[in-house]
Write a protein that holds these residues in place. Structure first.
Motif, PDB file in Angstrom:
ATOM      1  N   TYR A 128      -3.260 -19.512  -4.905  1.00 49.87           N
ATOM      2  CA  TYR A 128      -3.281 -18.089  -5.259  1.00 49.87           C
ATOM      3  C   TYR A 128      -3.751 -17.250  -4.076  1.00 49.87           C
ATOM      4  O   TYR A 128      -3.155 -16.212  -3.764  1.00 49.87           O
ATOM      5  N   ALA A 129      -4.812 -17.691  -3.415  1.00 51.88           N
ATOM      6  CA  ALA A 129      -5.348 -16.935  -2.278  1.00 51.88           C
ATOM      7  C   ALA A 129      -4.305 -16.817  -1.164  1.00 51.88           C
ATOM      8  O   ALA A 129      -4.151 -15.748  -0.565  1.00 51.88           O
ATOM      9  N   LEU A 130      -3.598 -17.890  -0.905  1.00 49.00           N
ATOM     10  CA  LEU A 130      -2.559 -17.865   0.118  1.00 49.00           C
ATOM     11  C   LEU A 130      -1.449 -16.884  -0.254  1.00 49.00           C
ATOM     12  O   LEU A 130      -1.069 -16.021   0.556  1.00 49.00           O
ATOM     13  N   ALA A 131      -0.927 -17.002  -1.463  1.00 46.30           N
ATOM     14  CA  ALA A 131       0.154 -16.119  -1.895  1.00 46.30           C
ATOM     15  C   ALA A 131      -0.316 -14.667  -1.972  1.00 46.30           C
ATOM     16  O   ALA A 131       0.394 -13.749  -1.541  1.00 46.30           O
ATOM     17  N   GLN A 132      -1.506 -14.445  -2.497  1.00 49.21           N
ATOM     18  CA  GLN A 132      -2.020 -13.088  -2.643  1.00 49.21           C
ATOM     19  C   GLN A 132      -2.252 -12.443  -1.282  1.00 49.21           C
ATOM     20  O   GLN A 132      -2.036 -11.242  -1.120  1.00 49.21           O
ATOM     21  N   THR A 133      -2.690 -13.226  -0.308  1.00 49.53           N
ATOM     22  CA  THR A 133      -2.868 -12.700   1.049  1.00 49.53           C
ATOM     23  C   THR A 133      -1.544 -12.192   1.594  1.00 49.53           C
ATOM     24  O   THR A 133      -1.475 -11.101   2.180  1.00 49.53           O
ATOM     25  N   VAL A 134      -0.480 -12.960   1.390  1.00 52.88           N
ATOM     26  CA  VAL A 134       0.847 -12.529   1.847  1.00 52.88           C
ATOM     27  C   VAL A 134       1.259 -11.247   1.130  1.00 52.88           C
ATOM     28  O   VAL A 134       1.741 -10.292   1.762  1.00 52.88           O
ATOM     29  N   PHE A 135       1.063 -11.185  -0.188  1.00 52.36           N
ATOM     30  CA  PHE A 135       1.427  -9.984  -0.948  1.00 52.36           C
ATOM     31  C   PHE A 135       0.638  -8.767  -0.475  1.00 52.36           C
ATOM     32  O   PHE A 135       1.186  -7.672  -0.349  1.00 52.36           O
ATOM     33  N   ILE A 136      -0.649  -8.937  -0.217  1.00 55.59           N
ATOM     34  CA  ILE A 136      -1.487  -7.814   0.225  1.00 55.59           C
ATOM     35  C   ILE A 136      -1.070  -7.343   1.615  1.00 55.59           C
ATOM     36  O   ILE A 136      -0.997  -6.134   1.868  1.00 55.59           O
ATOM     37  N   VAL A 137      -0.780  -8.269   2.516  1.00 55.70           N
ATOM     38  CA  VAL A 137      -0.320  -7.882   3.854  1.00 55.70           C
ATOM     39  C   VAL A 137       0.980  -7.086   3.754  1.00 55.70           C
ATOM     40  O   VAL A 137       1.158  -6.073   4.445  1.00 55.70           O
ATOM     41  N   ILE A 138       1.892  -7.518   2.885  1.00 53.37           N
ATOM     42  CA  ILE A 138       3.149  -6.790   2.701  1.00 53.37           C
ATOM     43  C   ILE A 138       2.883  -5.393   2.153  1.00 53.37           C
ATOM     44  O   ILE A 138       3.461  -4.405   2.629  1.00 53.37           O
ATOM     45  N   GLU A 139       1.987  -5.289   1.154  1.00 56.20           N
ATOM     46  CA  GLU A 139       1.658  -3.973   0.599  1.00 56.20           C
ATOM     47  C   GLU A 139       1.039  -3.064   1.655  1.00 56.20           C
ATOM     48  O   GLU A 139       1.372  -1.877   1.731  1.00 56.20           O
ATOM     49  N   LEU A 140       0.141  -3.600   2.458  1.00 55.72           N
ATOM     50  CA  LEU A 140      -0.481  -2.792   3.507  1.00 55.72           C
ATOM     51  C   LEU A 140       0.539  -2.381   4.565  1.00 55.72           C
ATOM     52  O   LEU A 140       0.498  -1.252   5.066  1.00 55.72           O
ATOM     53  N   ALA A 141       1.456  -3.267   4.912  1.00 62.27           N
ATOM     54  CA  ALA A 141       2.484  -2.942   5.899  1.00 62.27           C
ATOM     55  C   ALA A 141       3.422  -1.850   5.388  1.00 62.27           C
ATOM     56  O   ALA A 141       3.932  -1.048   6.177  1.00 62.27           O
TER      57      ALA A 141
END
Length: 139
Positions: free
Chosen positions: A82-95
């Motif tokens: 979850y942490a790995l996937a959520q990190t990717v999702f958050i980076v995409i949202e921030l970008a």
């Protein structure tokens, strides 16, 4: 604590993580899509599918691990994935300059932790009942 210190069966964590990613992430993406379209009924069902994906991945890790630590392997698999996937999702949202809902990310982490424990218990139960993965029948 490093993964290579002997406490963790890295192959089991990897196998469970892949299962969780394959089953949970598509449901999570679908739930986000449905929530953005005001289809809350579908979003709830897809979110439950994502949770079941984490249960399945955690159960897989707990079942195939060789360290006699099924609950730990289930929990670490679910939370780590979850942490790995959520990190990717958050980076995409921030970008994309989108707003990040930090509360939802942390709340979902607690749900995924529970899913990891349930998966760990299910994997342990399989082992206790004598069901062993191929190659581990004698352990």
């Amino acid at each position: 604590m490093a993964l290579s210190d002997g406490r963790w069966d890295v192959d089991a964590l990897r196998a469970g993580g892949v299962v969780a990613l394959v089953f949970a992430v598509p449901f999570s993406i679908g739930a986000g899509w449905a929530a953005g379209r005001d289809d809350s009924g579908l979003a709830i069902w897809l979110s439950l599918g994502a949770v079941m994906g984490f249960v399945l991945g955690a159960g897989c890790a707990a079942w195939v691990q060789r360290k006699d630590l099924p609950l730990s392997h289930g929990l670490v698999t679910a939370v780590g994935t979850y942490a790995l996937a959520q990190t990717v999702f958050i980076v995409i949202e921030l970008a994309r300059s989108d707003e990040v809902n930090w509360f939802a990310a942390l709340f979902n982490l607690s749900v995924v932790g529970g899913a990891g424990l349930i998966g760990g218990m299910l994997g342990k139960r399989l082992r206790d009942k004598g069901f062993r993965p191929s190659g581990l029948e004698g352990t």
